[in-house]
Write a protein that holds these residues in place. Structure first.
Motif, short mmCIF file in Angstrom:
data_model
loop_
_atom_site.label_atom_id
_atom_site.label_comp_id
_atom_site.label_asym_id
_atom_site.label_seq_id
_atom_site.Cartn_x
_atom_site.Cartn_y
_atom_site.Cartn_z
N ALA A 60 -4.49 24.51 -45.85
CA ALA A 60 -4.10 25.33 -44.71
C ALA A 60 -5.25 26.25 -44.32
O ALA A 60 -6.40 25.83 -44.25
N GLY A 61 -4.92 27.53 -44.06
CA GLY A 61 -5.95 28.46 -43.62
C GLY A 61 -7.02 28.70 -44.68
O GLY A 61 -8.17 28.95 -44.34
N ASN A 62 -6.63 28.60 -45.95
CA ASN A 62 -7.62 28.81 -47.01
C ASN A 62 -8.70 27.74 -47.02
O ASN A 62 -9.79 27.95 -47.56
N GLY A 63 -8.40 26.58 -46.45
CA GLY A 63 -9.39 25.51 -46.42
C GLY A 63 -9.94 25.23 -45.04
O GLY A 63 -10.71 24.29 -44.87
N ARG A 64 -9.52 26.03 -44.04
CA ARG A 64 -10.04 25.83 -42.69
C ARG A 64 -11.37 26.56 -42.56
O ARG A 64 -11.45 27.77 -42.69
N VAL A 65 -12.44 25.81 -42.28
CA VAL A 65 -13.80 26.31 -42.33
C VAL A 65 -14.33 26.49 -40.92
O VAL A 65 -14.11 25.65 -40.05
N SER A 66 -15.03 27.60 -40.70
CA SER A 66 -15.75 27.83 -39.45
C SER A 66 -17.22 28.05 -39.78
O SER A 66 -17.57 28.62 -40.83
N TYR A 67 -18.12 27.61 -38.88
CA TYR A 67 -19.55 27.61 -39.11
C TYR A 67 -20.24 28.58 -38.16
O TYR A 67 -19.79 28.79 -37.03
N SER A 68 -21.36 29.12 -38.62
CA SER A 68 -22.16 30.02 -37.78
C SER A 68 -23.57 30.03 -38.32
O SER A 68 -23.82 29.77 -39.50
N VAL A 69 -24.52 30.32 -37.40
CA VAL A 69 -25.92 30.48 -37.81
C VAL A 69 -26.09 31.90 -38.30
O VAL A 69 -25.74 32.87 -37.61
N LEU A 93 -43.52 25.94 -31.81
CA LEU A 93 -42.73 26.04 -33.03
C LEU A 93 -42.76 24.69 -33.73
O LEU A 93 -42.38 23.67 -33.16
N GLN A 94 -43.27 24.70 -34.97
CA GLN A 94 -43.31 23.46 -35.74
C GLN A 94 -42.18 23.38 -36.76
O GLN A 94 -41.60 22.33 -36.97
N VAL A 95 -41.88 24.49 -37.41
CA VAL A 95 -40.84 24.52 -38.45
C VAL A 95 -39.94 25.73 -38.20
O VAL A 95 -40.44 26.84 -38.01
N LEU A 96 -38.65 25.46 -38.17
CA LEU A 96 -37.66 26.53 -38.03
C LEU A 96 -36.73 26.46 -39.23
O LEU A 96 -36.05 25.46 -39.44
N GLN A 97 -36.75 27.51 -40.02
CA GLN A 97 -35.91 27.55 -41.23
C GLN A 97 -34.88 28.66 -41.07
O GLN A 97 -35.21 29.80 -40.77
N PHE A 98 -33.62 28.30 -41.29
CA PHE A 98 -32.53 29.27 -41.13
C PHE A 98 -31.38 28.84 -42.01
O PHE A 98 -31.42 27.78 -42.65
N GLU A 99 -30.36 29.66 -42.06
CA GLU A 99 -29.17 29.38 -42.87
C GLU A 99 -27.96 29.21 -41.98
O GLU A 99 -27.83 29.90 -40.96
N VAL A 100 -27.09 28.28 -42.38
CA VAL A 100 -25.79 28.10 -41.74
C VAL A 100 -24.73 28.55 -42.73
O VAL A 100 -24.73 28.13 -43.90
N ARG A 101 -23.87 29.41 -42.27
CA ARG A 101 -22.82 29.97 -43.12
C ARG A 101 -21.48 29.33 -42.77
O ARG A 101 -21.13 29.20 -41.60
N ALA A 102 -20.74 28.93 -43.81
CA ALA A 102 -19.39 28.38 -43.67
C ALA A 102 -18.40 29.38 -44.27
O ALA A 102 -18.53 29.74 -45.44
N VAL A 103 -17.44 29.81 -43.46
CA VAL A 103 -16.46 30.82 -43.89
C VAL A 103 -15.07 30.24 -43.71
O VAL A 103 -14.76 29.64 -42.68
N ASP A 104 -14.22 30.37 -44.76
CA ASP A 104 -12.85 29.89 -44.61
C ASP A 104 -11.98 30.98 -44.00
O ASP A 104 -12.42 32.11 -43.78
N SER A 106 -31.23 32.07 -33.55
CA SER A 106 -30.18 32.10 -32.55
C SER A 106 -30.67 31.77 -31.16
O SER A 106 -29.88 31.37 -30.29
N SER A 107 -31.98 31.93 -30.89
CA SER A 107 -32.50 31.60 -29.57
C SER A 107 -32.87 30.13 -29.45
O SER A 107 -33.15 29.65 -28.34
N TYR A 108 -32.90 29.40 -30.56
CA TYR A 108 -33.29 28.00 -30.53
C TYR A 108 -32.10 27.06 -30.73
O TYR A 108 -31.98 26.05 -30.05
N VAL A 109 -31.23 27.38 -31.70
CA VAL A 109 -30.15 26.47 -32.06
C VAL A 109 -28.84 27.24 -32.13
O VAL A 109 -28.81 28.46 -32.22
N SER A 110 -27.76 26.46 -32.11
CA SER A 110 -26.42 27.01 -32.29
C SER A 110 -25.60 25.97 -33.03
O SER A 110 -25.94 24.78 -33.04
#
Length: 808
Positions: A476-485, A521-532, A498-502
Motif C-alpha cells: 500500500a502506501g508504505n510501498g508506494r515510491v516517488s522519485y526526485s532529483v 558538459l561531458q559528465v553530470l553526476q547526481f543522485e536520485v532519491r526514492a521516498v515511500d 535540476s537544470s539539465y534533467v528531471s
C-alpha cells in the motif's frame, strides 16, 4: 385438584422467597482470579446475578467502552452481560434439572472478555435447587383386591350341632321361627392355603331325644387357592454397569420374581414400568416371560451417566397382583469424544512490529469424556512463531513468540492441536489464519548503487534518458515510491542537475530538460532519491553518472599560422609554414587531417597529413613564379566530416633579399603576426625601388636596431604551445596504420611543435571557453568566411622580403 393448587401455591411462594441473588464470592480467588456467583433456578429474566464490571475492577463506563462481553462454552447461555451497567443478568429460564440432572452442585463455567487491552476472566455460576418438582408415582391408579372365602354348611333344622374345636370355623344355627333351621359353618379367621391347605373337623349332631342320639361326621375342608400373593423379586435393587460403547441387544440384566400362588395365579408377566430419565424410555426392552432386559440403542456417558429402570411384574389373577424392583444402570465412560477447540477471540491482523508476548487469540479446549479420557494437552503446529499459554482450566492464549516480518511471511496458517489421555488417544484441531499487517520498515532500494547513463549531445528536450526503479517490499502506501532529483550531493565533481534533467515522480523515468552540449558538459553526476509514502517516510538513494556522447557538431577552427620565407632554389622538405587548427569535439570527431586542395598536381609545396606543416616538395625554381597561392582544407574524422579552409599566399625571394627581409621584417613581426593575415606584399615591392635611399637613411641606426630586433625576436619567437581547458580529456593517438587508444583526464591539451613532419600524431581534443567579447578577441581570432554550412574558410597572406644586404 385442591392438593395440586396447594402444591403450586407452596412452590410459588418458595420461588418468590428465593428469587434473590447470592453473591458467594465477588473477588479474585487465589487460584487464578475467578469470580463466583449463585442464582436459584427458575429465576425470572432480568434478575441481576452480580455486578460483574465492578467485581472485575472496571470503572464506571468502562464496561461499554472496553466491550465487556460473555463467551458461551458450547451450550446455550442463560445469562448475559448488560452493556450499559456491566451487570450479569438472567436472560432465559434456568432449569437446574435440565442443566445438571441429579449432579450436585450445579456449576456453570463462563468466560468474560474485555478489550483494549484484551483480557479474559473466568466466572463460575452455581444454580441452586428449588422445590419445583412434585413426587410422581409410576402409575396413576392401582387396583388392590383381597381374596375372601365363604364356606357355607347345611344342617338339619331339628338338630343341634357341635363342632370340634377350631380357630378358623364355628357353627351357627339360623335364628328363625321356621321349622327347619340351617346350620352355618362360619369362618372366624381368614384362611391361608399356603399355611393350612386342608382343615379336618368333626361335626356331631345330637337330636333332641332323650337320651339323645348323636351322629358324627368328619368335615374335610380343602382351602381353595385365591390370588392372595403378589409376585416377589429376589432383589429389590439390581445394580448393573455397562460401557457406553455397548452394542445393541446387549443383555443389561435378568430379573427374577416368584409367586407362591398356584395356576394362573402364579404365572407372571414382566414389563418396564418407567425409566429415569424419561427420554430413555425407548432405550431398553424386557422379555415379558423371562425378565431379560436388553439394550435397544446407544448409551452416551456424556449425556446420561445413570439410568433407573423401574420393573413391574404381575400375575394373571383376577385382579392381578403386582411386584416391583429397580434396576440401576451405571454407564462407564469410554474415550469416544475427541477434544474440541473453540476460538473465543481473535485479534487479526497482527502488525509486523508487534512485540513478543502479544496475545493473538483466546481459545477454549474441552473434552466431554471424564478422567484420563478427558485430560487434554495442547500445542501449536507449526510452533514458530506462535505458542500457547494456559490461562485457566481449559483456556489458552495464543501468543507471539518471535518477531514477525510481513515481507517474508504475510500470512500464517496456524493449527492448534489437542490430544486427550485415552487409549487410544483422540485428537482435535482448529485452524487459524493469522494475517500480518504491514509497517513501514523497509526503505526503497535501487537495483544498482550507481547507474551509468549514456546520452548523445544535441538530444531533444524531453527525451527519455533512462528508467530508474527502486523496490520497496512494503505494501500500500508504505510501498508506494516517488522519485526526485536530489541536489544534496557534496564533494568534487558534483554539479546541479535540476537544470539539465528531471525524473518522473511515479514512473522513475529520467528525461532531459534541454538539449545537452558535450562541449559544455561531458559528465553530470547526481543522485536520485526514492521516498515511500509511509509514516514516517523512508528513502533510498542512487547515484547517476550521465555521460554525454560527443557528436560531430563543431567544424575545425584555425589558429594564427607560423612560418618562414622560402628561398628560391631552396632544398626540398623545408618547412615554410604550419597550419594550426583545433576542433572542440573529441575522439574521431576532433582528429584533424590537412589536405592541399589547390594547386593540384606536382606543385612545389606539400602539407603534412596530420601535422599541418607546409613544406617544399622540391627545390624552388624561377619558373614556379614569384607568388604561390595555396588552398588548404582541414577536415575532421566525424560522420559526416566537417572542414575548414585556409588560403596561404607564398612569395618567392632571392637569398640576399630574404636575409634583408628577415632583418627588416623582424621589427614588425609582432604586429604582422598579431594582425593574423594582413597583406605585406605591396610594402616589399615599394621598399625594393628605394633601397639605396633606405640604406643612406638607416645606415647609422640599422645595426643597433637590428640587434634589438633580433634579441626581441629570439626572445618572443613562437614556441611549442600548451593550451588547456576544463573538462575530461579525450586522448587520441594516431599512427599511419590508424590504431587508436582512448582515455579520460581532467584537462585537454593541444601540443604543437615546429619542425619536420612526423609519422605519428597526438591530438588532445580541447575544450576552450568562448573568447571574451571586444576588439581584442576579433584581433586574435578573425571570423572565417563560410563556403558552405559545413565549411569555414580562413585566409592568411604571407610576405617574404628579400634581404637588403646581400652580405648579411
Amino acid at each position: 385438584m385442591a392438593m395440586t393448587e396447594r402444591r403450586r401455591g407452596r412452590c410459588g411462594g418458595r420461588c418468590c422467597a428465593v428469587v434473590r441473588v447470592l453473591v458467594l464470592q465477588a473477588a479474585w480467588a487465589l487460584s487464578g482470579g475467578q469470580v463466583r456467583y449463585s442464582v436459584p433456578e427458575e429465576a425470572k429474566a432480568g434478575t441481576v446475578v452480580g455486578r460483574l464490571a465492578q467485581d472485575l475492577g472496571l470503572e464506571a463506563g468502562e464496561a461499554e467502552a472496553r466491550r465487556l462481553r460473555l463467551v458461551a462454552q458450547g451450550r446455550r447461555a442463560s445469562v448475559e452481560v448488560s452493556g450499559a451497567s456491566g451487570a450479569l443478568l438472567v436472560s432465559s429460564r434456568l432449569d437446574r434439572e435440565e442443566l445438571c440432572g441429579k449432579s450436585a452442585p450445579c456449576a456453570l463455567r463462563l468466560e468474560v472478555l474485555v478489550e483494549r487491552p484484551l483480557r479474559v476472566f473466568h466466572v463460575q455460576l452455581e444454580v441452586t435447587d428449588i422445590n419445583d418438582n412434585a413426587p410422581i408415582f409410576p402409575a396413576a391408579r392401582r387396583n388392590l383386591s383381597i381374596g375372601a372365602s365363604d364356606a357355607d354348611i347345611g344342617a338339619n333344622a331339628q338338630l343341634s350341632y357341635t363342632l370340634s374345636p377350631s380357630e378358623y370355623f364355628r357353627i351357627e344355627e339360623e335364628n328363625s321361627n321356621s321349622r327347619s333351621k340351617s346350620l352355618f359353618l362360619v369362618l372366624t379367621k381368614p384362611l391361608d392355603r399356603e399355611t393350612i391347605p386342608v382343615h379336618r373337623l368333626v361335626l356331631t349332631a345330637s337330636d333332641g331325644g332323650r337320651p339323645s342320639l348323636t351322629g358324627t361326621m368328619e368335615l374335610v375342608i380343602s382351602v381353595l387357592d385365591v390370588n392372595d400373593n403378589a409376585p416377589q423379586f429376589n432383589q429389590s435393587v439390581y445394580n448393573v454397569r455397562l460401557p457406553e460403547d455397548a452394542l445393541q441387544m446387549t443383555l443389561v440384566a435378568r430379573v427374577n420374581a416368584t409367586d407362591p400362588d398356584l395356576g394362573i395365579y402364579g404365572e407372571m408377566i414382566y414389563e418396564i414400568d418407567s425409566v429415569v430419565p424419561p427420554s430413555a424410555t425407548d432405550l431398553f426392552t424386557i422379555d415379558a416371560n423371562t425378565g431379560e432386559i436388553r439394550l435397544m440403542g446407544a448409551l452416551d456417558f456424556e449425556t446420561v451417566t445413570l439410568y433407573d429402570l423401574h420393573i413391574k411384574v404381575t400375575d394373571k389373577g383376577t385382579p392381578p397382583l403386582p411386584g416391583h424392583c429397580k434396576v440401576v444402570l451405571e454407564v462407564l465412560d469410554v474415550n469416544d469424544n475427541a477434544p474440541e477447540v473453540w476460538v473465543t477471540s481473535l485479534s487479526v491482523p497482527v502488525p509486523e512490529d508487534a512485540s513478543v508476548g502479544t496475545v493473538v487469540a483466546l481459545l477454549s479446549v474441552s473434552d466431554r469424556d471424564s478422567g484420563a479420557n478427558g485430560r487434554v494437552r495442547c500445542w501449536v503446529w507449526p510452533a514458530s512463531p506462535f505458542g500457547l499459554e494456559a490461562t485457566f482450566a481449559g483456556s489458552y492464549s495464543l501468543v507471539l513468540r518471535e518477531a514477525l516480518d510481513r515481507e517474508r511471511v504475510s500470512e500464517y496458517e496456524v493449527e492448534v492441536r489437542a490430544e486427550d489421555g485415552g487409549a487410544p488417544a483422540l485428537r482435535g484441531r482448529r485452524g487459524l489464519r493469522v494475517a500480518v499487517s504491514d509497517v513501514n520498515d523497509n526503505a526503497p532500494a535501487f537495483a544498482q548503487a550507481v547507474y551509468t547513463v549514456l546520452a548523445r549531445e544535441n538530444n531533444a528536450a524531453g527525451a527519455e534518458l533512462a528508467r530508474l526503479w527502486a523496490r520497496d517490499p512494503d505494501e500500500a502506501g508504505n510501498g508506494r515510491v516517488s522519485y526526485s532529483v536530489w541536489e544534496g550531493g557534496v564533494g568534487g565533481g558534483w554539479r546541479p542537475a535540476s537544470s539539465y534533467v528531471s525524473v518522473d515522480a511515479e514512473s522513475g523515468r529520467l528525461w532531459a530538460l534541454q538539449p545537452l552540449d558535450y562541449e559544455e558538459l561531458q559528465v553530470l553526476q547526481f543522485e536520485v532519491r526514492a521516498v515511500d509514502a509511509g509514516e514516517p517516510p523512508l528513502c533510498g538513494n542512487a547515484t547517476v553518472q550521465l555521460f554525454v556522447l560527443d557528436e560531430n557538431d563543431n567544424a575545425p577552427a584555425l589558429l594564427p599560422p607560423a612560418g618562414s620565407a622560402p628561398e628560391a632554389g631552396g632544398v626540398a622538405g623545408e618547412v615554410v609554414a604550419k597550419i594550426r587548427a583545433v576542433d572542440a569535439d573529441s575522439g574521431y570527431n576532433a582528429w584533424l587531417r590537412y589536405e592541399l586542395w589547390e594547386p593540384r598536381g606536382k606543385g612545389p609545396f606539400r602539407v603534412g597529413l596530420y601535422s599541418g606543416e607546409v613544406s617544399t616538395a622540391r627545390a624552388l625554381e624561377e619558373a614556379d613564379g614569384p607568388r604561390q597561392r595555396l588552398l588548404i582544407v582541414v577536415r575532421d574524422h566525424g560522420e559526416p566530416a566537417r572542414s575548414a579552409t585556409a588560403t596561404l599566399s607564398v612569395s618567392l625571394v632571392e637569398a640576399a633579399e630574404a636575409a634583408l627581409a628577415a632583418a627588416a621584417g623582424s621589427s614588425s613581426s609582432s604586429s604582422s603576426r598579431s594582425a593574423a593575415g594582413a597583406e605585406m606584399g605591396a610594402g616589399a615591392a615599394s621598399a625594393a625601388t628605394n633601397v639605396w635611399l633606405v640604406v643612406a637613411i638607416c645606415a647609422v641606426s640599422s645595426l643597433f636596431l637590428l640587434a634589438v630586433v633580433l634579441y626581441g625576436a629570439s626572445r618572443w619567437a613562437p614556441r611549442a604551445a600548451v593550451l588547456s581547458g576544463p573538462g575530461p580529456t579525450t586522448l587520441v593517438c594516431a599512427s599511419e596504420v590508424g590504431s587508436w587508444s582512448y582515455s579520460q583526464r581532467h584537462s585537454r591539451s593541444l601540443c604543437v611543435a615546429d619542425g619536420a613532419g612526423k609519422s605519428d600524431l597526438m591530438v588532445f581534443s580541447p575544450n576552450f571557453p568562448p573568447p571574451p567579447p571586444g576588439p581584442a578577441a576579433k584581433d586574435t581570432q578573425p571570423e572565417p568566411s563560410e563556403f558552405s554550412p559545413r565549411v569555414s574558410v580562413r585566409k592568411w597572406n604571407f610576405l617574404f622580403l628579400a634581404p637588403l644586404f646581400p652580405g648579411l
